[in-house]
Design a protein around this motif. Structure first.
Motif, short mmCIF file in Angstrom:
data_model
loop_
_atom_site.label_atom_id
_atom_site.label_comp_id
_atom_site.label_asym_id
_atom_site.label_seq_id
_atom_site.Cartn_x
_atom_site.Cartn_y
_atom_site.Cartn_z
N MET A 161 -29.54 -4.12 -14.88
CA MET A 161 -30.53 -4.88 -15.22
C MET A 161 -29.42 -6.03 -16.06
O MET A 161 -28.53 -5.73 -16.80
N THR A 162 -29.82 -7.22 -15.63
CA THR A 162 -28.87 -8.42 -16.37
C THR A 162 -29.22 -8.43 -17.81
O THR A 162 -30.41 -8.81 -17.95
N MET A 163 -28.13 -8.74 -18.42
CA MET A 163 -28.51 -8.85 -19.99
C MET A 163 -27.71 -10.18 -20.17
O MET A 163 -26.73 -10.51 -19.62
N LEU A 164 -28.23 -10.80 -21.45
CA LEU A 164 -27.78 -12.14 -21.82
C LEU A 164 -27.37 -11.97 -23.23
O LEU A 164 -27.83 -11.40 -23.99
N ILE A 165 -26.27 -12.91 -23.58
CA ILE A 165 -25.92 -13.06 -24.75
C ILE A 165 -26.62 -14.40 -25.41
O ILE A 165 -26.17 -15.37 -24.64
N PRO A 166 -27.87 -14.29 -26.26
CA PRO A 166 -28.47 -15.54 -26.08
C PRO A 166 -27.79 -16.46 -26.97
O PRO A 166 -27.15 -16.59 -27.69
N SER A 167 -28.18 -17.87 -26.37
CA SER A 167 -27.57 -19.01 -26.89
C SER A 167 -28.28 -19.20 -28.26
O SER A 167 -29.39 -18.71 -28.59
N SER A 168 -27.84 -20.22 -29.22
CA SER A 168 -28.41 -20.55 -30.39
C SER A 168 -29.84 -21.21 -30.07
O SER A 168 -30.62 -21.15 -30.99
N LEU A 169 -30.01 -21.83 -28.93
CA LEU A 169 -31.22 -22.59 -28.89
C LEU A 169 -32.10 -21.55 -28.33
O LEU A 169 -33.43 -21.75 -28.74
N LEU A 170 -31.96 -20.64 -27.58
CA LEU A 170 -32.75 -19.27 -27.46
C LEU A 170 -33.23 -18.74 -28.63
O LEU A 170 -34.44 -18.51 -28.63
N ARG A 171 -32.24 -18.49 -29.46
CA ARG A 171 -32.67 -17.77 -30.66
C ARG A 171 -33.63 -18.68 -31.50
O ARG A 171 -34.78 -18.30 -32.01
N PHE A 172 -33.56 -20.06 -31.63
CA PHE A 172 -34.14 -21.04 -32.38
C PHE A 172 -35.54 -21.21 -31.62
O PHE A 172 -36.83 -21.03 -32.28
N ALA A 173 -35.58 -20.97 -30.39
CA ALA A 173 -36.70 -21.13 -29.79
C ALA A 173 -37.65 -19.95 -29.84
O ALA A 173 -39.04 -20.15 -29.90
N LEU A 174 -37.19 -18.88 -29.91
CA LEU A 174 -37.85 -17.63 -30.22
C LEU A 174 -38.62 -17.41 -31.71
O LEU A 174 -39.68 -17.26 -31.81
N LYS A 175 -37.62 -18.16 -32.36
CA LYS A 175 -38.17 -18.09 -33.93
C LYS A 175 -39.24 -18.92 -34.07
O LYS A 175 -40.21 -18.75 -34.72
N LEU A 176 -39.05 -20.20 -33.51
CA LEU A 176 -40.14 -21.11 -33.52
C LEU A 176 -41.34 -20.66 -32.98
O LEU A 176 -42.22 -20.89 -33.74
N ASP A 177 -41.20 -20.13 -31.75
CA ASP A 177 -42.55 -19.58 -31.44
C ASP A 177 -43.30 -18.53 -32.22
O ASP A 177 -44.40 -18.50 -32.44
N ALA A 178 -42.41 -17.60 -32.76
CA ALA A 178 -42.87 -16.71 -33.86
C ALA A 178 -43.62 -17.30 -35.00
O ALA A 178 -44.46 -16.98 -35.44
N GLY A 179 -42.76 -18.44 -35.43
CA GLY A 179 -43.20 -18.92 -36.55
C GLY A 179 -44.59 -19.70 -36.54
O GLY A 179 -45.37 -20.07 -37.66
N VAL A 180 -44.85 -20.17 -35.29
CA VAL A 180 -46.06 -20.54 -35.00
C VAL A 180 -47.23 -19.86 -34.68
O VAL A 180 -48.32 -19.83 -35.25
N LEU A 227 -38.42 -24.80 -24.11
CA LEU A 227 -37.07 -24.68 -25.10
C LEU A 227 -36.48 -23.18 -24.75
O LEU A 227 -35.15 -23.11 -24.64
N GLN A 228 -37.31 -22.36 -24.44
CA GLN A 228 -37.11 -21.01 -24.24
C GLN A 228 -36.10 -20.83 -22.78
O GLN A 228 -35.24 -20.44 -22.67
N ALA A 229 -36.61 -21.71 -21.81
CA ALA A 229 -36.04 -21.59 -20.56
C ALA A 229 -34.54 -22.37 -20.70
O ALA A 229 -33.69 -22.06 -20.29
N ALA A 230 -34.57 -23.50 -21.56
CA ALA A 230 -33.31 -24.14 -21.72
C ALA A 230 -32.42 -23.49 -22.63
O ALA A 230 -31.19 -23.34 -22.36
N GLY A 231 -32.88 -22.43 -23.52
CA GLY A 231 -32.01 -21.84 -24.09
C GLY A 231 -31.61 -20.37 -23.15
O GLY A 231 -30.39 -19.92 -23.60
N TRP A 232 -32.27 -20.03 -22.50
CA TRP A 232 -31.91 -18.96 -21.43
C TRP A 232 -30.99 -19.66 -20.56
O TRP A 232 -29.82 -18.88 -20.26
N TYR A 233 -31.12 -20.97 -19.97
CA TYR A 233 -29.78 -21.32 -19.36
C TYR A 233 -28.62 -21.61 -19.87
O TYR A 233 -27.51 -21.53 -19.25
N ARG A 234 -28.83 -21.93 -21.33
CA ARG A 234 -27.48 -21.93 -22.03
C ARG A 234 -26.84 -20.66 -22.55
O ARG A 234 -25.73 -20.75 -22.93
N SER A 235 -27.60 -19.45 -22.12
CA SER A 235 -27.20 -18.06 -22.62
C SER A 235 -26.04 -17.74 -21.63
O SER A 235 -25.93 -18.31 -20.58
#
Length: 142
Positions: free
Chosen positions: A1-20, A121-129
């Motif tokens: 299984m491929t693992m990622l070290i999440p970028s700050s953008l991905l973390r932000f996007a996940l939190k934003l989605d959760a916050g809404v 945003l999540q896809a862009a954050g994934w790309y930057r991870s």
């Protein structure tokens, strides 16, 4: 299984989605009959949507704090948001049998725009991870 070290953008996007998602889920679950009357959307759909948003938001908060994320999991979240946006559009156009009021159309437009934005945003954050080495969980060149 491929693992990622999440970028700050991905973390932000996940939190934003959760916050809404969390307040919307709570709002929907508590005000089902009022929302159904105003939007002309089925009460069962509003309740299920609200109840799905609550654990989803908790999952996103949990994921946003993880050191490593499964690439498949992030893909599932992005695809899920795109499908959610598509479902909102389908409901707005009456393709799923609903005939929403003007307020319902506004709510569905907000859903489509928000979830589409989260997916981008999540896809862009994934790309930057960074891809993590499975054995050592250290960054490797992608």
């Amino acid at each position: 299984m491929t693992m990622l070290i999440p970028s700050s953008l991905l973390r932000f996007a996940l939190k934003l989605d959760a916050g809404v998602s969390a307040p919307f889920g709570l709002f929907s679950a508590l005000l089902v009959s009022t929302l159904a009357a105003r939007t002309a959307l089925p009460a069962s759909l509003i309740l299920i949507t609200g109840l799905v948003c609550l654990p989803y938001a908790a999952l996103l908060i949990w994921l946003s704090g993880r050191q490593h994320l499964a690439r498949f999991g992030i893909a599932a979240i992005v695809i899920g948001n795109l499908l959610w946006a598509d479902a909102a559009i389908a409901l707005a156009f009456g393709w799923l049998g609903a005939k929403p009021s003007s307020e319902g159309l506004i709510l569905l437009a907000i859903h489509a725009i928000a979830t589409g934005t989260f997916a981008v945003l999540q896809a862009a954050g994934w790309y930057r991870s960074t891809v993590a080495n499975a054995a050592s969980r250290t960054p490797v060149a992608a």
